[in-house]
Each structure stands twice: as structure tokens, then as C-alpha cells.
Design a protein around this motif. Sequence first.
Motif, PDB file in Angstrom:
ATOM      1  N   ASP A  23       7.202 -38.625  23.723  1.00 22.88           N
ATOM      2  CA  ASP A  23       7.719 -39.864  24.310  1.00 22.88           C
ATOM      3  C   ASP A  23       9.239 -39.753  24.388  1.00 22.88           C
ATOM      4  O   ASP A  23       9.940 -40.074  23.436  1.00 22.88           O
ATOM      5  CB  ASP A  23       7.280 -41.034  23.413  1.00 22.88           C
ATOM      6  CG  ASP A  23       7.847 -42.379  23.874  1.00 22.88           C
ATOM      7  OD1 ASP A  23       8.669 -42.395  24.812  1.00 22.88           O
ATOM      8  OD2 ASP A  23       7.455 -43.402  23.287  1.00 22.88           O
ATOM      9  N   PRO A  24       9.755 -39.268  25.530  1.00 19.35           N
ATOM     10  CA  PRO A  24      11.201 -39.014  25.602  1.00 19.35           C
ATOM     11  C   PRO A  24      12.031 -40.286  25.533  1.00 19.35           C
ATOM     12  O   PRO A  24      13.132 -40.271  24.993  1.00 19.35           O
ATOM     13  CB  PRO A  24      11.382 -38.310  26.952  1.00 19.35           C
ATOM     14  CG  PRO A  24      10.147 -38.579  27.723  1.00 19.35           C
ATOM     15  CD  PRO A  24       9.049 -38.871  26.752  1.00 19.35           C
ATOM     16  N   MET A  25      11.504 -41.414  26.044  1.00 15.21           N
ATOM     17  CA  MET A  25      12.283 -42.646  26.012  1.00 15.21           C
ATOM     18  C   MET A  25      12.493 -43.116  24.575  1.00 15.21           C
ATOM     19  O   MET A  25      13.558 -43.605  24.213  1.00 15.21           O
ATOM     20  CB  MET A  25      11.583 -43.751  26.821  1.00 15.21           C
ATOM     21  CG  MET A  25      11.750 -43.629  28.318  1.00 15.21           C
ATOM     22  SD  MET A  25      13.462 -43.418  28.861  1.00 15.21           S
ATOM     23  CE  MET A  25      14.087 -45.104  28.744  1.00 15.21           C
ATOM     24  N   ASN A  26      11.472 -42.976  23.770  1.00 13.77           N
ATOM     25  CA  ASN A  26      11.600 -43.391  22.373  1.00 13.77           C
ATOM     26  C   ASN A  26      11.929 -42.212  21.450  1.00 13.77           C
ATOM     27  O   ASN A  26      11.938 -42.361  20.229  1.00 13.77           O
ATOM     28  CB  ASN A  26      10.330 -44.100  21.909  1.00 13.77           C
ATOM     29  CG  ASN A  26      10.198 -45.475  22.540  1.00 13.77           C
ATOM     30  OD1 ASN A  26      11.059 -46.314  22.356  1.00 13.77           O
ATOM     31  ND2 ASN A  26       9.136 -45.685  23.319  1.00 13.77           N
ATOM     32  N   ARG A  27      12.153 -41.046  22.036  1.00 11.47           N
ATOM     33  CA  ARG A  27      12.542 -39.845  21.310  1.00 11.47           C
ATOM     34  C   ARG A  27      11.648 -39.551  20.103  1.00 11.47           C
ATOM     35  O   ARG A  27      12.092 -39.492  18.976  1.00 11.47           O
ATOM     36  CB  ARG A  27      14.018 -39.921  20.869  1.00 11.47           C
ATOM     37  CG  ARG A  27      14.993 -39.900  22.061  1.00 11.47           C
ATOM     38  CD  ARG A  27      16.364 -40.352  21.696  1.00 11.47           C
ATOM     39  NE  ARG A  27      16.333 -41.639  21.060  1.00 11.47           N
ATOM     40  CZ  ARG A  27      16.192 -42.800  21.731  1.00 11.47           C
ATOM     41  NH1 ARG A  27      16.102 -42.807  23.049  1.00 11.47           N
ATOM     42  NH2 ARG A  27      16.143 -43.937  21.082  1.00 11.47           N
ATOM     43  N   ARG A  28      10.383 -39.375  20.395  1.00 13.80           N
ATOM     44  CA  ARG A  28       9.450 -39.054  19.325  1.00 13.80           C
ATOM     45  C   ARG A  28       8.264 -38.278  19.872  1.00 13.80           C
ATOM     46  O   ARG A  28       8.012 -38.290  21.086  1.00 13.80           O
ATOM     47  CB  ARG A  28       8.959 -40.331  18.647  1.00 13.80           C
ATOM     48  CG  ARG A  28       8.153 -41.236  19.568  1.00 13.80           C
ATOM     49  CD  ARG A  28       8.002 -42.620  18.971  1.00 13.80           C
ATOM     50  NE  ARG A  28       9.320 -43.155  18.656  1.00 13.80           N
ATOM     51  CZ  ARG A  28       9.556 -44.016  17.671  1.00 13.80           C
ATOM     52  NH1 ARG A  28       8.586 -44.431  16.913  1.00 13.80           N
ATOM     53  NH2 ARG A  28      10.764 -44.459  17.463  1.00 13.80           N
TER      54      ARG A  28
ATOM     55  N   VAL B  54      10.493 -37.796   9.948  1.00 10.81           N
ATOM     56  CA  VAL B  54       9.125 -38.262  10.149  1.00 10.81           C
ATOM     57  C   VAL B  54       9.128 -39.784  10.084  1.00 10.81           C
ATOM     58  O   VAL B  54       9.663 -40.378   9.155  1.00 10.81           O
ATOM     59  CB  VAL B  54       8.182 -37.669   9.078  1.00 10.81           C
ATOM     60  CG1 VAL B  54       6.820 -38.348   9.130  1.00 10.81           C
ATOM     61  CG2 VAL B  54       8.024 -36.170   9.306  1.00 10.81           C
TER      62      VAL B  54
ATOM     63  N   ASP C 256       6.404 -47.553  13.618  1.00  5.26           N
ATOM     64  CA  ASP C 256       7.113 -47.238  14.853  1.00  5.26           C
ATOM     65  C   ASP C 256       8.629 -47.161  14.669  1.00  5.26           C
ATOM     66  O   ASP C 256       9.328 -46.596  15.498  1.00  5.26           O
ATOM     67  CB  ASP C 256       6.809 -48.304  15.910  1.00  5.26           C
ATOM     68  CG  ASP C 256       5.391 -48.164  16.440  1.00  5.26           C
ATOM     69  OD1 ASP C 256       4.813 -47.082  16.259  1.00  5.26           O
ATOM     70  OD2 ASP C 256       4.876 -49.134  17.027  1.00  5.26           O
ATOM     71  N   SER C 257       9.120 -47.776  13.606  1.00  7.02           N
ATOM     72  CA  SER C 257      10.559 -47.833  13.379  1.00  7.02           C
ATOM     73  C   SER C 257      10.806 -47.507  11.911  1.00  7.02           C
ATOM     74  O   SER C 257       9.939 -47.731  11.072  1.00  7.02           O
ATOM     75  CB  SER C 257      11.036 -49.260  13.694  1.00  7.02           C
ATOM     76  OG  SER C 257      12.228 -49.546  13.008  1.00  7.02           O
ATOM     77  N   PRO C 258      11.996 -47.006  11.566  1.00  7.42           N
ATOM     78  CA  PRO C 258      12.279 -46.790  10.140  1.00  7.42           C
ATOM     79  C   PRO C 258      12.311 -48.103   9.360  1.00  7.42           C
ATOM     80  O   PRO C 258      12.197 -48.100   8.142  1.00  7.42           O
ATOM     81  CB  PRO C 258      13.649 -46.104  10.135  1.00  7.42           C
ATOM     82  CG  PRO C 258      14.172 -46.156  11.511  1.00  7.42           C
ATOM     83  CD  PRO C 258      13.055 -46.516  12.441  1.00  7.42           C
TER      84      PRO C 258
ATOM     85  N   PRO D 184      18.289 -35.285  20.696  1.00  9.41           N
ATOM     86  CA  PRO D 184      18.805 -34.606  21.878  1.00  9.41           C
ATOM     87  C   PRO D 184      19.484 -33.310  21.454  1.00  9.41           C
ATOM     88  O   PRO D 184      20.105 -33.255  20.393  1.00  9.41           O
ATOM     89  CB  PRO D 184      19.857 -35.590  22.425  1.00  9.41           C
ATOM     90  CG  PRO D 184      19.764 -36.813  21.598  1.00  9.41           C
ATOM     91  CD  PRO D 184      19.008 -36.520  20.372  1.00  9.41           C
ATOM     92  N   LYS D 185      19.371 -32.290  22.266  1.00  8.25           N
ATOM     93  CA  LYS D 185      20.049 -31.031  21.930  1.00  8.25           C
ATOM     94  C   LYS D 185      21.553 -31.265  21.942  1.00  8.25           C
ATOM     95  O   LYS D 185      22.086 -31.949  22.813  1.00  8.25           O
ATOM     96  CB  LYS D 185      19.687 -29.956  22.953  1.00  8.25           C
ATOM     97  CG  LYS D 185      18.243 -29.551  22.884  1.00  8.25           C
ATOM     98  CD  LYS D 185      18.072 -28.071  23.238  1.00  8.25           C
ATOM     99  CE  LYS D 185      16.613 -27.653  23.130  1.00  8.25           C
ATOM    100  NZ  LYS D 185      15.875 -27.827  24.404  1.00  8.25           N
TER     101      LYS D 185
END
Lengths: 363, 482
Positions: free
Chosen positions: B100-105, B163, B181-183, B213-214
Amino acid sequence: MVTRLRPESLAELRDAVRDGPSRLLITGAGTAAGWGGTPAPHDAVLDVTGLNAVLAYQPSDLTVTVQAGLPLAALQDVLAKKGQQVALDAGRIARGATVGGLLATADGGPARHTYGTLRDCVIGVTTVLADGTVARSGGRVIKNVAGYDLAKLFHGSLGTLGVIAEVTLRLHPLAEASCTVAAACTPERSLELAHRMMRDALEPVALEWYDGRLLARFDGTASGVTRRARATGFEEADPSVWQEVADVSLGGPGDTVFRIGTLPGLWPWVAARVRARTASPPVLSSSLGAGVHTVRLGNTTASSFDRLREDIAGRGGGTVVLRRGIEVPAWGPPPASVAVMRAVKQRFDPSDRFGAGRFTPWF
Amino acid sequence: MDACVIRDFVAVLGRDNVLTEPTELRTYECDGLTGYRVVPALVALPGSAAEVAATVKVCARHGIPFVARGAGTGLSGGALPVADGVVICLQRLRRVLEVDPMNRRAVVEPGVTNREISRAAAPYGLYYAPDPSSQQVCTIGGNVAENSGGAHCLKYGFTVHHVLAADVVLADGTVTTLGGDSPQQPGYDLLGAFIGSEGTLGVVTRVVVRLLPKPATVSTVVADFATVAAAGDTVTSVIAAGIVPAAVEMLDNLTIQAVEAAVAAGYTADAAAALVIELDGPDDEVTEQFGQVLELCRRHGSTNLRVAGDPAERELIWRGRKAAFAAAGRLSPDYIVQDGVVPRGRLGEVLVRIAGMADAAGLRVANVFHAGDGNLHPLVLYNRAAGELERAERLSTAIAELCVELGGSLSGEHGIGTDKACSMPAMFTQDDLDTMQRLRAAFDPEGLCNPGKIFPTPRLCGERPGPYRPHPLEVAGVIDRW
Ligand SMILES: Cc1cc2nc3c(=O)[nH]c(=O)nc-3n(C[C@H](O)[C@H](O)[C@H](O)COP(=O)(O)OP(=O)(O)OC[C@H]3O[C@@H](n4cnc5c(N)ncnc54)[C@H](O)[C@@H]3O)c2cc1C
């Protein structure tokens, strides 16, 4: 009046727990006294602020060990002299919040985007359990996987598992330069802008939507932060806005304040839901990378608050109440893991000596 | 194992996914710590989370202990089977369920390899940060269990920092989700406590990881030094300058020789020590700080600075570093990988003492380590055929306990497992260990989930886990119990 116990050493703390009256309410500076459920009647307040020493500071190891009652702001002053910091900027710090209290409440501020909360910086704890056992876990080195990491368990425990007596933290260097920028936008648009900023590897250290604007802070070298700030195309903003963002969590008399965790992408939906369920305009902030939203309501009703919390739970979100201006249960629908939480509470504090009422109605 | 019990497993998994033949079972008798071997009674090969839960339910019903297993690359005997017990192998659960690139996971099954996650994320310019040297093969389930780190964890942290959630089958076969879904999650951070619990609190069946992101720029240098102390001082001065490198690795001369013979990565064969320093992040910061790093290396006497000119050269430098364990095979027929940690400021001291202990034992020790965070990997070289095993094991244990004495830890990333359980009283008091056991009892009151690991038992350690001894830090006057 309730008795107040104020030990000044680990030994005194252990004795106070072992020999003290049955039901104890653990407190640090009291800046989060309203978090979670209303405490049940207790026999004594156990005040940890007498344990406030820096026990060991090794700048070259990027670690510090302190007694848990030390205000974080005081610790930051010590660390700043060596160009270092605990990477935490929760609103309560300016009001005197202690290291132990900040760990027990899982509190955080805008820098959570990069550094998380104290859970991500804590590398060791010493705790005193209900039967007077003094137990250490973790250690004093950044990298360590020996044994269970009990410090994590105490993160978010709200004084219900045991007393946090000593904490060892991993430190970060203070940045040479910092630059804050802002752009007015809707919650929907803020997601796109934030996504683009991360995709372009601009590495904002904090990224928040607050009061109609997307805010970004860049830490680094003087030339670096200027260049990255410029690359956003945003306007430069006064850095004091970060304290305002952090302060959303505080609230004043009559306010209801809560923090929500969801998928980051649900932020526009959360903002719309909150607005739809409240009479007067809410104060909102959102940590866009993490999906942590802090909400302050001046005027709401118990039923609309309850419905809002259920809406959020329906989308997999969790809610923690930081301040209640109205009478509502402190906790909404429990997460799947509540049974394990109950079992942990039962093993650590079987006779419910610590913080009774904080997790009512969950346990 | 009783035939009707086997039937229960077959009913759940099908005949093909239940192994009971001794020849098949032997494949699972050890992990990367090959000195310990136990043949399990049965190996279960579930193909879904539901089958894992059903398998654990059968174990719970019959009171059979079970051990989860990923790729078996663990170096502390964490996945060592229990005699008469079941091994639950997660290798068939190897799907990347979602990126899920929008949520980066990313959401993955536990048998997915560490490297595979970054590969799946790469098209979106994202990656999974923790990078154990074993990343080509080790599984995310194993990483969660061990809280694995990698060369880049000084800056980016460990598995626990990356994680967000895990589905876990508890020892009674019920399924729960830790984290979310969130920390930001209400209540105790059970996920944080679970990560690093070495398979003793439950079986992970699904993991949600954070993707980053790289970085815009990466700069890498290998610098040679005339002494190990000079290399160590260089690292201290880099940290003192307020720079947190993405990675700082140190190799001593023995390791350099082995690595060069194995990979020809371009390290100088006669240098006493080499540092691999990597910075990553925004362009300006990296450029400016990298210049400072090079200057600090020179100031500490480095005469040979090799800056990676392109990604291929960087890759080669890292291949050399990551091949260090395997390359030790060129120095000696057998070796033990140690994994202690010291406060970084005491690196010089610990290396001198290790050298002295090695001399006294008549054995050689090669050193390669994560210098930024003081995590040592001394390689104790020995010859089993010459009867040196026991001496080598004793030396290796003494090195780990020395790390504790200097204020550090028995393990930085490989775990306690079977290997170091008997050394735990050197680091923790009985009260400390009993308190940890409360957590274990909360998750697994019957003690069926990977029993016999982490905690010293009389069976494993003889009489050693005796009464309370003062903590070494107390003896040294560093900490005070009362
Ligand atoms: C050459 C080499 C280099 C290495 N380099 C590094 C390094 O740089 N950094 C580092 O941290 N480690 C390193 N390791 C150690 C090892 O690779 C890691 O510990 C890794 O995480 C183990 O993964 P695995 O899948 O092989 O797990 P296994 O060895 O199969 O199991 C390890 C532990 O995890 C448990 N486990 C496995 N899967 C699950 C699951 N689904 N649910 C619950 N528990 C489970 C097992 O019971 C066991 O206790 C290295 C090992 C080798 C051989």
C-alpha cells in the motif's frame, strides 16, 4: 484526605509499595491525570516525582539513564549542553511531564513522524511490581535483545501494571538548523501533498495538518533545510506553531480531548466524521505519516461522542481519551487483544493495587 | 507419537503436509546453531493462517509442545525442536498480500523473506529498512521473533520499529491481532513486547510492516586504519560531531583477510582494521557530513579511503561485509559466531580483553562488528577434529558474559534461544527473570509454545541458575540496587 507517599530512592519506592496501603494511584507531575478512566477510590497517592536524578549519561553512547520522576524538560536541558535530545515533543513536556509519565501514557508530539514515541527510544526500565519485586528489563545499550522487553508493556499502561522507577533512553543529536513551512489546504489535499513530500525523499522530521494548514519541519544543515523547505513550494512559517500543535492534546476546562489512530489515508474521513458529529468547530491535528489524529472538542454530547468513537472503531481505529468535559465511558469498543491485556494485568498486579478504574470498562 | 494424535494433524493439514518419517524429520533438527540437534516427533506444514491455528489447537488439546520455524537461519537455537514435540514450519505461507504505497506499508505472510518485502516495495520507491545479513533467506516471522537488526539499524532501528501489527495464534489456538493500523493504540504495547520474544509467546501468521521512501543520497566509504583503537576513536568522533551514520561496520585484520579471499571486495589485506561508513538522507546533509566523516578518518590516521563511486561498487563493499561469517570458513574449519554488545565507548577495552582471553585459550578470534552501536560479532575459530570445540564454546560464552560485565548485553540481535539461556543469570536477577515469566504465563499459561528457550532451566544448565548473584553492574558500582 488521601495519604501521599513520596519516596526519594528506589529502595524507598520499593518499601512504599511493599509496606504501603492496598490501593495506590501512581502519579508523576499529574499532567495526564485525566487520561483514561476515572480512578476508583484509592488508599494513597504514590508520587514518583521524588525520584528525579540523572543516573548515568554517556554522550558518546547516545544513552542516558534517569529516575522516572525527572521532568523531561529538565533532562532536555542537560542533554542540550552536549548537543543531544530525547526525540519527543509532546505538549505536556512544557508543563513538567516526567519521563515515567510520558512512557506510561504513550504520549507523543509532531516529531513522532520520524522518531515515534518513548516506546521507540526506551532501551531499559526498572519497575516495582505490586508485591514489591524490583525488576529490570532491557539494558543500557542501544542494541539488545536479551530477554523480554518489558518497557514496551509499560508503554500505555497508565499506571496499572507497576511503578516505573528508572528508564534508559536512546538519544538523538540536536539538529544544526531547522526550518518550518506551511501551506493552507483541506485534509484531502494535505494527504496528496504529504505523500509527494515523502515520495520526493525530502524527509520532513514532522508533518502535521493543523488548523487548516499542512505544516512540515526540516532538520539538518543550514543549507540543506533551506533547500528542502524551498522544494516544497510552501511558505516559511513561525516554528512556534509546533508548540500549538502539541498543545491540542492539553485542552482546557470543559474540553473533551482524544487521540485516534487509523490508517494514515483515513485522515480526511476522520476529519469529516468529527465535524459531522460535533456542534461547535473542533480543533484538529493529524500526524500524516503515522495516522495519529488529536481532537479537541469544546462542546459535544455523550451520545454524539459515543457514536463518533464507534464510527472510528468500525474503520479499525482506536481511541484514547485524554480529557473528558462530559460524562462518557473512557474506552470504546475493545481491540481483539484485550483478553491478553487482561491476562497481563492479572499476572503483574493480581490484586488490582495499581490504578484501578483506568481501564474500566475493559478491565 | 501416538497414531490417533497424528491422525488429528492429518485431518487438519492433509497427509502430505504432516511429516513423521525420521529422514524427513531430520531436516528440521536444528537451525543455524548446528551444535544443538533434536529430532521432533512431527513437522506440520500449514498453508494458511487458519491451518496454523488449527494445528496449534491440536497441540493444545493434546498438551504437545510446538516450535515455530521460519527459514531456520537463527543463530541461537531458537527454532531447535522439542523432543516429542511438533515443529510448525511457516515456509508455505509466503505471499505478499498487499503493498500500500499511499499508506507506506506492506501486509505479508510470515514465511515471506526479508528481501522479498523490499523487492515488492521497490516499484513504489519504498523499502523495508531492517536488513539482516541473512535477508535473502530469513523470514519476516523469524525477524519478528528475534527483533532482528541489520547493518543499518543504528539510524533506522530494529524490527520493532518497523512492524505495525501482527496476527498471532496464541498457545491455545485462538487468534488475536497485536498492534493495528497506526502506532497509536490504546492500552499496553503488547506488539512491542511480543517482538523479540523468540517464538515463545505465539505463532505469527500475518505481519504489517512499515515501508520507508528510499533516501535521496547514499554515500559509502571504506577506510583503513593502522590500529583497531584508531578505528574505534574515529567512530567516537563521528558520533560526537552529531552525525548518525546509516551504518558503521568494523572489520579486524583476520576478517579482512577472510573477506578478501572470499569476495575480493577491495579491502586492504594488511590493514589492522577497516571501517565501512555509510551515510544516507537528503543531498546537502549527506554531502556535508560525508566530507566531515572523511576528514575525521584522515585525522585518525587513515591513509586509504575508498569511496564507492557507484551503486555497483557500494554493493561490492557490502557483499564483502555481509560475507564475513561465511568467509570465516576460510580461516578455520569451524567457528562460533558470538553476538555480545558493549557500550560503544568500551569497544577498545573489550577488544583487548577478548584478544587476551583468546591467547589464554590458545584460539584465534576474528572480529567483525556493528561499531556504531557496540554490537560485536567475534568469530571464535576452532578445529572440531582437533578436539577444540569445548574450549571454543567456553571462550565464546566468556566473551558474551564479559560484554555484560562491561555494562552491555549478551545479545544484540541473534537472541538468547537455547545457546545463551544459561548465561541469562549473568545479566538478570532471578526477580528479573521471574517477572519476564509473568508475561510468558499471560500469553501461554501451559508453557507449550517453544519451551526451554531464553530462560535457564536446570535441565539445560545443571545447577547453574542458582540463587541471586549481584548484578555485574552493581559489583562494578555502576548501578545500585538499593
Ligand atoms: C549468515 C547469517 C547472517 C545473519 N545476519 C544477521 C543479522 O545481520 N542480523 C540479525 O538480526 N540476524 C542475523 N542472522 C540471524 C537470523 O537470520 C535471524 O535471527 C532471522 O530473523 C531468523 O529468521 P528465520 O526465518 O531463519 O527464523 P528461524 O531460525 O526459523 O527461527 C528463529 C526464531 O523465530 C521463531 N519463529 C520463526 N517464525 C516464526 C513465526 N512465524 N511466529 C513465531 N515465531 C517464529 C522460531 O521459533 C525461532 O525461535 C544471521 C544468520 C545467518 C545464518
